[in-house]
Design a protein around this motif. Structure first.
Motif, PDB file in Angstrom:
ATOM      1  N   GLN A  57       0.828  -1.206   0.000  1.00  0.00           N
ATOM      2  CA  GLN A  57       0.000   0.000   0.000  1.00  0.00           C
ATOM      3  C   GLN A  57       0.863   1.256   0.000  1.00  0.00           C
ATOM      4  OE1 GLN A  57      -3.528   0.073  -0.127  1.00  0.00           O
ATOM      5  NE2 GLN A  57      -3.008   2.183  -0.665  1.00  0.00           N
ATOM      6  N   ALA A  58       1.921   1.245   0.806  1.00  0.00           N
ATOM      7  CA  ALA A  58       2.803   2.412   0.882  1.00  0.00           C
ATOM      8  C   ALA A  58       3.483   2.677  -0.453  1.00  0.00           C
ATOM      9  CB  ALA A  58       3.841   2.209   1.985  1.00  0.00           C
ATOM     10  N   GLU A  59       3.921   1.619  -1.094  1.00  0.00           N
ATOM     11  CA  GLU A  59       4.581   1.757  -2.407  1.00  0.00           C
ATOM     12  C   GLU A  59       3.587   2.234  -3.452  1.00  0.00           C
ATOM     13  OE1 GLU A  59       8.041   1.513  -4.834  1.00  0.00           O
ATOM     14  OE2 GLU A  59       7.740   1.414  -2.663  1.00  0.00           O
ATOM     15  N   ALA A  60       2.377   1.702  -3.404  1.00  0.00           N
ATOM     16  CA  ALA A  60       1.338   2.118  -4.353  1.00  0.00           C
ATOM     17  C   ALA A  60       0.989   3.591  -4.152  1.00  0.00           C
ATOM     18  CB  ALA A  60       0.100   1.249  -4.191  1.00  0.00           C
ATOM     19  N   ASP A  61       0.895   4.029  -2.904  1.00  0.00           N
ATOM     20  CA  ASP A  61       0.587   5.432  -2.617  1.00  0.00           C
ATOM     21  C   ASP A  61       1.682   6.350  -3.140  1.00  0.00           C
ATOM     22  OD1 ASP A  61      -1.740   4.663  -1.381  1.00  0.00           O
ATOM     23  OD2 ASP A  61      -0.950   4.817   0.660  1.00  0.00           O
ATOM     24  N   GLN A  62       2.921   5.926  -2.970  1.00  0.00           N
ATOM     25  CA  GLN A  62       4.039   6.730  -3.469  1.00  0.00           C
ATOM     26  C   GLN A  62       4.003   6.814  -4.995  1.00  0.00           C
ATOM     27  OE1 GLN A  62       7.885   5.428  -2.125  1.00  0.00           O
ATOM     28  NE2 GLN A  62       8.981   7.011  -3.242  1.00  0.00           N
ATOM     29  N   ARG A  68       0.701  11.603  -9.983  1.00  0.00           N
ATOM     30  CA  ARG A  68      -0.419  12.531  -9.755  1.00  0.00           C
ATOM     31  C   ARG A  68      -1.778  11.861  -9.993  1.00  0.00           C
ATOM     32  NH1 ARG A  68       1.804  18.292 -12.287  1.00  0.00           N
ATOM     33  NH2 ARG A  68       3.649  18.435 -10.945  1.00  0.00           N
ATOM     34  N   LEU A  69      -1.851  10.628  -9.548  1.00  0.00           N
ATOM     35  CA  LEU A  69      -3.129   9.906  -9.599  1.00  0.00           C
ATOM     36  C   LEU A  69      -3.825  10.135  -8.260  1.00  0.00           C
ATOM     37  CD1 LEU A  69      -1.757   6.600 -11.188  1.00  0.00           C
ATOM     38  CD2 LEU A  69      -2.890   8.494 -12.372  1.00  0.00           C
ATOM     39  N   GLU A  70      -4.369  11.327  -8.102  1.00  0.00           N
ATOM     40  CA  GLU A  70      -4.854  11.763  -6.793  1.00  0.00           C
ATOM     41  C   GLU A  70      -6.171  11.105  -6.394  1.00  0.00           C
ATOM     42  OE1 GLU A  70      -4.944  15.943  -7.171  1.00  0.00           O
ATOM     43  OE2 GLU A  70      -2.766  16.150  -7.384  1.00  0.00           O
ATOM     44  N   ARG A  71      -7.021  10.822  -7.357  1.00  0.00           N
ATOM     45  CA  ARG A  71      -8.319  10.225  -7.050  1.00  0.00           C
ATOM     46  C   ARG A  71      -8.329   8.751  -7.440  1.00  0.00           C
ATOM     47  NH1 ARG A  71     -12.369  13.523 -10.499  1.00  0.00           N
ATOM     48  NH2 ARG A  71     -10.768  12.921 -12.016  1.00  0.00           N
ATOM     49  N   ALA A  72      -9.201   7.984  -6.784  1.00  0.00           N
ATOM     50  CA  ALA A  72      -9.324   6.559  -7.137  1.00  0.00           C
ATOM     51  C   ALA A  72      -9.694   6.396  -8.610  1.00  0.00           C
ATOM     52  CB  ALA A  72     -10.367   5.896  -6.247  1.00  0.00           C
ATOM     53  N   ALA A  73     -10.540   7.301  -9.113  1.00  0.00           N
ATOM     54  CA  ALA A  73     -10.957   7.224 -10.518  1.00  0.00           C
ATOM     55  C   ALA A  73      -9.762   7.397 -11.445  1.00  0.00           C
ATOM     56  CB  ALA A  73     -12.010   8.288 -10.808  1.00  0.00           C
ATOM     57  N   ILE A  84      -4.220  -3.623 -17.249  1.00  0.00           N
ATOM     58  CA  ILE A  84      -3.928  -4.532 -16.141  1.00  0.00           C
ATOM     59  C   ILE A  84      -4.977  -4.312 -15.051  1.00  0.00           C
ATOM     60  CG2 ILE A  84      -1.453  -4.640 -16.565  1.00  0.00           C
ATOM     61  CD1 ILE A  84      -1.050  -2.610 -14.347  1.00  0.00           C
ATOM     62  N   THR A  85      -5.125  -5.311 -14.184  1.00  0.00           N
ATOM     63  CA  THR A  85      -6.044  -5.204 -13.057  1.00  0.00           C
ATOM     64  C   THR A  85      -5.300  -4.665 -11.844  1.00  0.00           C
ATOM     65  OG1 THR A  85      -5.584  -7.431 -12.229  1.00  0.00           O
ATOM     66  CG2 THR A  85      -7.309  -7.211 -13.920  1.00  0.00           C
ATOM     67  N   ALA A  86      -6.064  -4.240 -10.843  1.00  0.00           N
ATOM     68  CA  ALA A  86      -5.449  -3.760  -9.604  1.00  0.00           C
ATOM     69  C   ALA A  86      -4.631  -4.871  -8.951  1.00  0.00           C
ATOM     70  CB  ALA A  86      -6.533  -3.262  -8.652  1.00  0.00           C
ATOM     71  N   GLU A  87      -5.127  -6.094  -9.029  1.00  0.00           N
ATOM     72  CA  GLU A  87      -4.414  -7.238  -8.437  1.00  0.00           C
ATOM     73  C   GLU A  87      -3.080  -7.475  -9.148  1.00  0.00           C
ATOM     74  OE1 GLU A  87      -7.588  -7.233  -9.334  1.00  0.00           O
ATOM     75  OE2 GLU A  87      -8.526  -7.262  -7.340  1.00  0.00           O
ATOM     76  N   GLU A  88      -3.077  -7.356 -10.482  1.00  0.00           N
ATOM     77  CA  GLU A  88      -1.835  -7.552 -11.244  1.00  0.00           C
ATOM     78  C   GLU A  88      -0.829  -6.458 -10.924  1.00  0.00           C
ATOM     79  OE1 GLU A  88      -3.822  -9.812 -15.123  1.00  0.00           O
ATOM     80  OE2 GLU A  88      -3.718  -7.617 -15.023  1.00  0.00           O
ATOM     81  N   TRP A  89      -1.317  -5.234 -10.772  1.00  0.00           N
ATOM     82  CA  TRP A  89      -0.434  -4.117 -10.411  1.00  0.00           C
ATOM     83  C   TRP A  89       0.197  -4.354  -9.046  1.00  0.00           C
ATOM     84  CZ3 TRP A  89      -2.221   0.916  -7.817  1.00  0.00           C
ATOM     85  CH2 TRP A  89      -1.163   1.827  -7.751  1.00  0.00           C
ATOM     86  N   GLU A  90      -0.613  -4.773  -8.086  1.00  0.00           N
ATOM     87  CA  GLU A  90      -0.107  -5.028  -6.742  1.00  0.00           C
ATOM     88  C   GLU A  90       0.878  -6.196  -6.724  1.00  0.00           C
ATOM     89  OE1 GLU A  90      -3.518  -5.539  -4.295  1.00  0.00           O
ATOM     90  OE2 GLU A  90      -4.077  -3.406  -4.323  1.00  0.00           O
ATOM     91  N   THR A  91       0.649  -7.187  -7.577  1.00  0.00           N
ATOM     92  CA  THR A  91       1.593  -8.306  -7.666  1.00  0.00           C
ATOM     93  C   THR A  91       2.938  -7.823  -8.183  1.00  0.00           C
ATOM     94  OG1 THR A  91      -0.183  -9.911  -8.033  1.00  0.00           O
ATOM     95  CG2 THR A  91       2.040 -10.556  -8.712  1.00  0.00           C
TER      96      THR A  91
END
Length: 245
Positions: A57-62, A68-73, A84-91
């Motif tokens: 989560q910390a790495e994703a926030d950084q 400058r992806l400030e909003r979830a949208a 890619i999906t959110a799961e693939e990005w997190e992997t």
């Protein structure tokens, strides 16, 4: 692997990916990256190294802050554009963080020793350089620069044999001692900051060098990271040989 719909009439299959990678001579690189990750995963499991959700989560926030992806949208839109999906990005984040943990676990304790034993090679110099084909031209430019009839930067822009260096007015950047030819390193690091060196012949070409700054090595975060990465990459290549032999 899922099919990726591009339109109602076009679909990319897994075979299409493989064929495209091979046509562009990228297949081996991707193949090795997959094996590298398998090696990292194996070592991490042996050493009980894991990545927590909070670390991801910390790495994703950084990452989002940097992009400058400030909003979830904004993030979801970016993911759609990358297909890619959110799961693939997190992997992917997990893999990169785990690689860093393995790297540190294997070689972190060796960095200071490597630096101490090779400290002189990590000295750096910020230099400008003009390379010309004739010794007489190099001498003339040297005297003209000394007499301030022309600046070093003008000479580089007008006479250097390399188009990129001409465009940058001779700027070579901040270079490690080990990255320079030994003969050039000797004269550069024997100079003073701001000194214009007499023409140096190397092979068929003649070099005019302006030493802007000399930086004596300290074990900075940058150098520590470079040493760690070099040790890790050498180890990975050796491990890969064992895997594919």
């Amino acid at each position: 692997m899922q099919l990726l719909p591009m339109s109602e009439d076009a679909t990319i299959t897994p075979d299409d990916f493989v064929i495209q990678l091979k046509k562009n001579l990228q297949f081996r690189s991707v193949f090795e990256q997959i094996l590298f990750q398998q090696i990292v995963d194996r070592v991490a499991e042996d050493r009980s190294l894991t990545i927590t959700p909070d670390e991801i989560q910390a790495e994703a926030d950084q990452f989002r802050a940097t992009r400058r992806l400030e909003r979830a949208a904004d993030t979801y839109r970016w993911l759609e554009e990358e297909r890619i999906t959110a799961e693939e990005w997190e992997t992917g984040i997990r893999d990169r963080l785990l690689t860093n943990k393995v790297k540190e676990a294997l070689f972190g304790a060796e960095v200071e020793r490597i630096f101490t034993e090779n400290r002189v090679n990590f000295d750096q110099a910020v230099i400008y350089q003009t390379v010309v084909p004739y010794g007489q031209l190099a001498q003339e430019l040297f005297y003209q620069i000394e007499e301030r009839e022309i600046s070093f930067f003008e000479a580089a822009h007008l006479y250097d044999i390399d188009a990129k260096r001409r465009h940058h007015c001779g700027f070579e950047g901040k270079l490690y001692r080990w990255s320079l030819h030994p003969e050039m390193a000797a004269v550069v690091f024997g100079a003073s900051s701001g000194e214009l060196l007499r023409p140096l012949q190397m092979g068929e070409h003649h070099h005019l060098i302006l030493v802007e700054e000399l930086i004596m090595a300290e074990l900075s975060d940058e150098i520590q990271s470079e040493i760690l990465d070099q040790l890790f990459q050498e180890w990975l290549r050796d491990e890969l040989k064992d895997v594919i032999s």
